[in-house]
Design a protein around this motif. Sequence first.
Motif, short mmCIF file in Angstrom:
data_model
loop_
_atom_site.label_atom_id
_atom_site.label_comp_id
_atom_site.label_asym_id
_atom_site.label_seq_id
_atom_site.Cartn_x
_atom_site.Cartn_y
_atom_site.Cartn_z
N GLU A 19 0.82 -1.21 0.00
CA GLU A 19 0.00 0.00 0.00
C GLU A 19 0.85 1.26 0.00
O GLU A 19 0.34 2.36 0.15
CB GLU A 19 -0.95 -0.02 1.21
CG GLU A 19 -1.85 -1.24 1.20
CD GLU A 19 -2.93 -1.21 2.26
OE1 GLU A 19 -2.87 -0.36 3.17
OE2 GLU A 19 -3.83 -2.04 2.19
N ASP A 20 2.16 1.11 -0.12
CA ASP A 20 3.07 2.26 -0.21
C ASP A 20 3.19 2.71 -1.67
O ASP A 20 2.97 1.94 -2.59
CB ASP A 20 4.49 1.87 0.25
CG ASP A 20 4.60 1.64 1.75
OD1 ASP A 20 3.62 1.84 2.47
OD2 ASP A 20 5.71 1.26 2.18
N ALA A 21 3.58 3.96 -1.85
CA ALA A 21 3.92 4.46 -3.18
C ALA A 21 5.08 5.44 -3.04
O ALA A 21 5.19 6.12 -2.00
CB ALA A 21 2.72 5.14 -3.82
N ALA A 39 4.50 7.77 0.21
CA ALA A 39 3.15 7.75 0.78
C ALA A 39 2.85 6.33 1.24
O ALA A 39 3.21 5.37 0.57
CB ALA A 39 2.12 8.18 -0.27
N ASP A 40 2.22 6.22 2.39
CA ASP A 40 1.92 4.92 3.01
C ASP A 40 0.41 4.86 3.21
O ASP A 40 -0.14 5.52 4.09
CB ASP A 40 2.69 4.86 4.34
CG ASP A 40 2.47 3.56 5.09
OD1 ASP A 40 1.56 2.78 4.73
OD2 ASP A 40 3.20 3.33 6.07
N GLY A 41 -0.25 4.08 2.36
CA GLY A 41 -1.71 4.03 2.36
C GLY A 41 -2.28 3.35 3.60
O GLY A 41 -1.69 2.41 4.12
N SER A 185 9.01 4.83 4.43
CA SER A 185 7.77 4.52 5.15
C SER A 185 8.12 3.87 6.48
O SER A 185 9.27 3.48 6.71
CB SER A 185 6.87 3.62 4.30
OG SER A 185 7.52 2.39 4.04
N ASP A 186 7.12 3.73 7.36
CA ASP A 186 7.39 3.20 8.70
C ASP A 186 7.76 1.72 8.68
O ASP A 186 8.22 1.18 9.68
CB ASP A 186 6.21 3.46 9.64
CG ASP A 186 5.01 2.60 9.31
OD1 ASP A 186 4.82 2.28 8.11
OD2 ASP A 186 4.26 2.23 10.24
N GLY A 187 7.58 1.07 7.54
CA GLY A 187 8.04 -0.32 7.41
C GLY A 187 9.55 -0.43 7.51
O GLY A 187 10.09 -1.49 7.83
N LEU A 188 10.25 0.68 7.27
CA LEU A 188 11.70 0.71 7.48
C LEU A 188 12.03 1.06 8.93
O LEU A 188 12.79 0.36 9.60
CB LEU A 188 12.36 1.73 6.55
CG LEU A 188 13.89 1.75 6.64
CD1 LEU A 188 14.49 0.57 5.89
CD2 LEU A 188 14.48 3.06 6.11
N VAL A 223 7.72 -6.96 8.59
CA VAL A 223 6.31 -7.10 8.96
C VAL A 223 5.39 -6.12 8.24
O VAL A 223 4.18 -6.23 8.31
CB VAL A 223 6.09 -6.98 10.49
CG1 VAL A 223 6.90 -8.01 11.24
CG2 VAL A 223 6.41 -5.57 10.98
N ASP A 224 5.96 -5.15 7.55
CA ASP A 224 5.14 -4.13 6.88
C ASP A 224 5.74 -3.88 5.49
O ASP A 224 6.87 -4.28 5.22
CB ASP A 224 5.19 -2.84 7.72
CG ASP A 224 4.11 -1.84 7.34
OD1 ASP A 224 3.30 -2.13 6.43
OD2 ASP A 224 4.08 -0.76 7.97
N ASN A 225 4.96 -3.22 4.66
CA ASN A 225 5.50 -2.74 3.38
C ASN A 225 6.65 -1.80 3.69
O ASN A 225 6.58 -1.04 4.66
CB ASN A 225 4.45 -1.96 2.58
CG ASN A 225 3.13 -2.68 2.41
OD1 ASN A 225 2.09 -2.05 2.40
ND2 ASN A 225 3.16 -4.00 2.27
N VAL A 226 7.69 -1.82 2.86
CA VAL A 226 8.84 -0.95 3.12
C VAL A 226 9.24 -0.23 1.84
O VAL A 226 9.34 -0.85 0.77
CB VAL A 226 10.02 -1.74 3.76
CG1 VAL A 226 10.40 -2.93 2.93
CG2 VAL A 226 11.22 -0.83 3.98
CA CA Z 1 3.33 1.20 6.77
#
Ligand code: CA
Length: 242
Positions: A19-21, A39-41, A185-188, A223-226
Amino acid sequence: MKFIWASDTHTGRVRENNEDAVHPQSDGYSTQPLLAAVADGLGGARYGEVASRIAIDTAVEARGRPWRRVRAANAAILETVLEQPQFVGMGTTLTLALLDPAGSIELGHVGDSRAYLLRDEEFRRLTVDHTHVQEEIEAGRLTEEAARTHPQRSYLTRALGFTQDLAVDIERSDLRLGDRVLFCSDGLTSMLTDLRIADILGDGPPSVTSWGLIEAANEAGGVDNVSVVVIAVTASTNPDDA
Ligand code: CA
Protein backbone atom coordinates in the motif's frame (compact mmCIF):
# COMPACT_ATOMS: atom_id res chain seq x y z
CA MET A 1 25.04 20.62 -7.27
CA LYS A 2 23.34 17.55 -8.76
CA PHE A 3 21.09 14.81 -7.50
CA ILE A 4 21.53 11.08 -8.00
CA TRP A 5 18.69 8.97 -6.69
CA ALA A 6 17.32 5.47 -6.37
CA SER A 7 14.02 4.23 -5.02
CA ASP A 8 12.56 0.87 -4.06
CA THR A 9 9.32 -0.38 -2.59
CA HIS A 10 8.63 -3.90 -1.33
CA THR A 11 5.61 -5.72 0.08
CA GLY A 12 7.68 -7.16 2.93
CA ARG A 13 7.48 -10.70 4.27
CA VAL A 14 4.11 -10.67 6.01
CA ARG A 15 1.57 -8.54 4.13
CA GLU A 16 -0.09 -9.54 0.88
CA ASN A 17 -0.51 -6.07 -0.62
CA ASN A 18 1.88 -3.17 -0.98
CA GLU A 19 0.00 0.00 0.00
CA ASP A 20 3.07 2.26 -0.21
CA ALA A 21 3.92 4.46 -3.18
CA VAL A 22 7.08 6.41 -4.01
CA HIS A 23 8.26 9.11 -6.38
CA PRO A 24 10.44 8.95 -8.44
CA GLN A 25 9.62 5.34 -9.27
CA SER A 26 12.85 4.69 -11.15
CA ASP A 27 16.48 5.57 -10.51
CA GLY A 28 18.09 8.57 -12.16
CA TYR A 29 20.05 11.80 -11.90
CA SER A 30 19.33 15.45 -12.55
CA THR A 31 20.73 18.94 -12.42
CA GLN A 32 17.15 20.28 -12.12
CA PRO A 33 14.94 20.70 -9.05
CA LEU A 34 13.81 17.28 -7.89
CA LEU A 35 10.51 16.23 -6.37
CA ALA A 36 10.69 13.20 -4.07
CA ALA A 37 7.93 11.60 -2.03
CA VAL A 38 6.76 8.58 -0.10
CA ALA A 39 3.15 7.75 0.78
CA ASP A 40 1.92 4.92 3.01
CA GLY A 41 -1.71 4.03 2.36
CA LEU A 42 -4.11 3.29 5.20
CA GLY A 43 -7.19 1.18 5.26
CA GLY A 44 -6.11 -2.31 4.22
CA ALA A 45 -9.13 -3.81 2.51
CA ARG A 46 -10.38 -0.26 2.23
CA TYR A 47 -7.92 0.46 -0.54
CA GLY A 48 -4.92 2.04 1.10
CA GLU A 49 -2.99 1.50 -2.12
CA VAL A 50 -5.54 3.62 -4.00
CA ALA A 51 -5.05 6.49 -1.53
CA SER A 52 -1.25 6.45 -1.67
CA ARG A 53 -1.27 6.33 -5.49
CA ILE A 54 -3.75 9.24 -5.76
CA ALA A 55 -1.62 11.20 -3.26
CA ILE A 56 1.63 10.76 -5.18
CA ASP A 57 0.12 11.32 -8.64
CA THR A 58 -1.78 14.43 -7.55
CA ALA A 59 1.16 15.92 -5.66
CA VAL A 60 3.52 15.39 -8.61
CA GLU A 61 1.09 17.03 -11.05
CA ALA A 62 0.18 19.90 -8.74
CA ARG A 63 2.09 23.17 -8.85
CA GLY A 64 3.79 25.14 -6.14
CA ARG A 65 5.39 24.57 -2.80
CA PRO A 66 5.35 21.15 -1.15
CA TRP A 67 2.63 21.98 1.41
CA ARG A 68 0.32 23.09 -1.43
CA ARG A 69 0.91 19.79 -3.22
CA VAL A 70 0.09 17.86 -0.04
CA ARG A 71 -3.13 19.85 0.35
CA ALA A 72 -4.01 19.15 -3.31
CA ALA A 73 -3.41 15.42 -2.73
CA ASN A 74 -5.67 15.49 0.31
CA ALA A 75 -8.44 17.22 -1.66
CA ALA A 76 -8.14 14.65 -4.46
CA ILE A 77 -8.56 11.73 -2.03
CA LEU A 78 -11.60 13.36 -0.38
CA GLU A 79 -13.11 13.95 -3.83
CA THR A 80 -12.58 10.30 -4.81
CA VAL A 81 -14.29 9.13 -1.62
CA LEU A 82 -17.21 11.46 -2.30
CA GLU A 83 -17.63 10.16 -5.85
CA GLN A 84 -16.96 6.49 -5.03
CA PRO A 85 -18.28 5.69 -1.54
CA GLN A 86 -16.72 2.21 -1.58
CA PHE A 87 -13.47 4.01 -0.77
CA VAL A 88 -14.73 5.52 2.50
CA GLY A 89 -12.07 5.10 5.19
CA MET A 90 -9.05 5.18 2.91
CA GLY A 91 -6.23 7.54 3.73
CA THR A 92 -2.50 7.92 3.46
CA THR A 93 0.61 9.55 4.83
CA LEU A 94 2.53 11.85 2.49
CA THR A 95 6.07 13.13 2.95
CA LEU A 96 7.11 15.18 -0.04
CA ALA A 97 10.05 17.45 -0.78
CA LEU A 98 11.34 19.75 -3.43
CA LEU A 99 15.15 19.67 -3.62
CA ASP A 100 16.74 22.68 -5.23
CA PRO A 101 20.22 22.29 -6.78
CA ALA A 102 20.96 25.82 -5.54
CA GLY A 103 21.30 24.08 -2.16
CA SER A 104 18.03 23.68 -0.30
CA ILE A 105 15.24 21.27 0.50
CA GLU A 106 11.67 22.12 1.49
CA LEU A 107 9.26 19.52 2.82
CA GLY A 108 5.52 19.14 3.19
CA HIS A 109 4.66 16.35 5.59
CA VAL A 110 1.69 14.57 7.15
CA GLY A 111 1.77 11.20 8.92
CA ASP A 112 4.49 8.81 10.04
CA SER A 113 6.58 8.40 6.92
CA ARG A 114 9.90 10.18 7.41
CA ALA A 115 12.64 12.21 5.79
CA TYR A 116 16.22 12.07 7.09
CA LEU A 117 19.40 13.95 6.27
CA LEU A 118 22.80 12.27 6.60
CA ARG A 119 25.70 14.75 6.64
CA ASP A 120 29.10 13.36 7.57
CA GLU A 121 28.47 11.63 10.91
CA GLU A 122 25.26 13.52 11.67
CA PHE A 123 21.98 11.72 10.94
CA ARG A 124 19.03 14.04 11.43
CA ARG A 125 15.29 13.47 11.15
CA LEU A 126 13.68 16.26 9.10
CA THR A 127 10.11 15.27 9.98
CA VAL A 128 8.13 14.70 13.16
CA ASP A 129 5.78 11.69 13.22
CA HIS A 130 2.10 12.48 13.58
CA THR A 131 1.47 9.55 15.87
CA HIS A 132 0.12 8.91 19.31
CA VAL A 133 3.48 7.45 20.43
CA GLN A 134 5.29 10.63 19.26
CA GLU A 135 3.01 12.67 21.53
CA GLU A 136 3.87 10.29 24.36
CA ILE A 137 7.61 10.78 23.66
CA GLU A 138 7.19 14.56 23.71
CA ALA A 139 5.31 14.30 27.01
CA GLY A 140 8.21 12.28 28.43
CA ARG A 141 6.09 9.16 28.94
CA LEU A 142 7.80 6.96 26.33
CA THR A 143 11.34 6.52 24.99
CA GLU A 144 12.21 6.53 21.27
CA GLU A 145 13.30 2.92 21.51
CA ALA A 146 10.11 1.77 23.24
CA ALA A 147 8.04 3.73 20.71
CA ARG A 148 9.73 2.02 17.77
CA THR A 149 8.26 -1.36 18.69
CA HIS A 150 5.14 -0.12 20.53
CA PRO A 151 1.98 -2.07 19.56
CA GLN A 152 0.13 1.20 18.85
CA ARG A 153 3.04 2.83 17.01
CA SER A 154 1.01 3.10 13.78
CA TYR A 155 -1.87 5.00 15.40
CA LEU A 156 -1.79 8.27 13.45
CA THR A 157 -2.97 11.61 14.74
CA ARG A 158 -2.96 13.13 11.25
CA ALA A 159 -3.34 11.70 7.72
CA LEU A 160 -4.62 12.62 4.26
CA GLY A 161 -8.17 11.66 3.37
CA PHE A 162 -10.11 12.57 6.49
CA THR A 163 -10.57 16.36 6.66
CA GLN A 164 -10.51 19.30 4.24
CA ASP A 165 -8.79 21.38 6.89
CA LEU A 166 -5.51 19.44 6.96
CA ALA A 167 -2.50 20.95 8.73
CA VAL A 168 0.70 20.27 6.78
CA ASP A 169 4.13 20.48 8.44
CA ILE A 170 6.67 22.57 6.55
CA GLU A 171 10.38 21.96 7.06
CA ARG A 172 13.39 23.47 5.33
CA SER A 173 17.11 22.75 5.36
CA ASP A 174 20.17 23.67 3.37
CA LEU A 175 21.81 20.98 1.25
CA ARG A 176 25.56 20.45 0.87
CA LEU A 177 27.69 18.32 -1.41
CA GLY A 178 28.00 14.85 0.06
CA ASP A 179 24.62 14.91 1.80
CA ARG A 180 22.32 11.90 1.64
CA VAL A 181 18.58 12.44 1.89
CA LEU A 182 16.30 9.52 2.73
CA PHE A 183 12.52 9.26 2.46
CA CYS A 184 10.96 6.13 3.92
CA SER A 185 7.77 4.52 5.15
CA ASP A 186 7.39 3.20 8.70
CA GLY A 187 8.04 -0.32 7.41
CA LEU A 188 11.70 0.71 7.48
CA THR A 189 11.82 2.66 10.73
CA SER A 190 9.83 0.11 12.75
CA MET A 191 12.29 -2.61 11.72
CA LEU A 192 15.61 -0.75 12.00
CA THR A 193 17.11 1.73 14.45
CA ASP A 194 18.23 5.16 13.19
CA LEU A 195 21.81 4.06 13.82
CA ARG A 196 21.46 1.03 11.58
CA ILE A 197 19.69 3.07 8.88
CA ALA A 198 22.49 5.66 8.90
CA ASP A 199 25.11 2.91 8.62
CA ILE A 200 23.54 1.42 5.51
CA LEU A 201 22.68 4.81 3.98
CA GLY A 202 26.26 6.03 4.22
CA ASP A 203 27.79 2.93 2.71
CA GLY A 204 27.64 3.37 -1.07
CA PRO A 205 25.74 5.03 -3.92
CA PRO A 206 21.91 5.28 -3.80
CA SER A 207 21.45 2.35 -6.21
CA VAL A 208 23.18 0.12 -3.63
CA THR A 209 21.97 1.60 -0.34
CA SER A 210 18.33 1.88 -1.39
CA TRP A 211 18.01 -1.86 -1.92
CA GLY A 212 20.28 -2.49 1.07
CA LEU A 213 17.75 -0.75 3.33
CA ILE A 214 14.86 -2.84 1.93
CA GLU A 215 16.83 -6.06 2.44
CA ALA A 216 17.78 -5.12 6.01
CA ALA A 217 14.14 -4.37 6.90
CA ASN A 218 13.07 -7.72 5.49
CA GLU A 219 15.87 -9.54 7.30
CA ALA A 220 14.69 -7.90 10.53
CA GLY A 221 11.19 -9.31 10.00
CA GLY A 222 9.64 -7.37 7.14
CA VAL A 223 6.31 -7.10 8.96
CA ASP A 224 5.14 -4.13 6.88
CA ASN A 225 5.50 -2.74 3.38
CA VAL A 226 8.84 -0.95 3.12
CA SER A 227 9.70 1.93 0.79
CA VAL A 228 12.68 4.20 0.36
CA VAL A 229 13.89 7.03 -1.84
CA VAL A 230 17.62 7.74 -1.43
CA ILE A 231 19.14 10.91 -2.89
CA ALA A 232 22.84 11.77 -3.06
CA VAL A 233 23.76 15.45 -3.34
CA THR A 234 26.83 15.42 -5.54
CA ALA A 235 29.02 17.37 -7.94
CA SER A 236 29.07 14.52 -10.44
CA THR A 237 26.38 12.76 -12.46
CA ASN A 238 28.28 9.50 -12.48
CA PRO A 239 26.30 7.19 -10.14
CA ASP A 240 29.54 5.51 -9.09
CA ASP A 241 30.86 8.83 -7.75
CA ALA A 242 27.81 9.44 -5.57
CA1 CA B 1 3.33 1.20 6.77
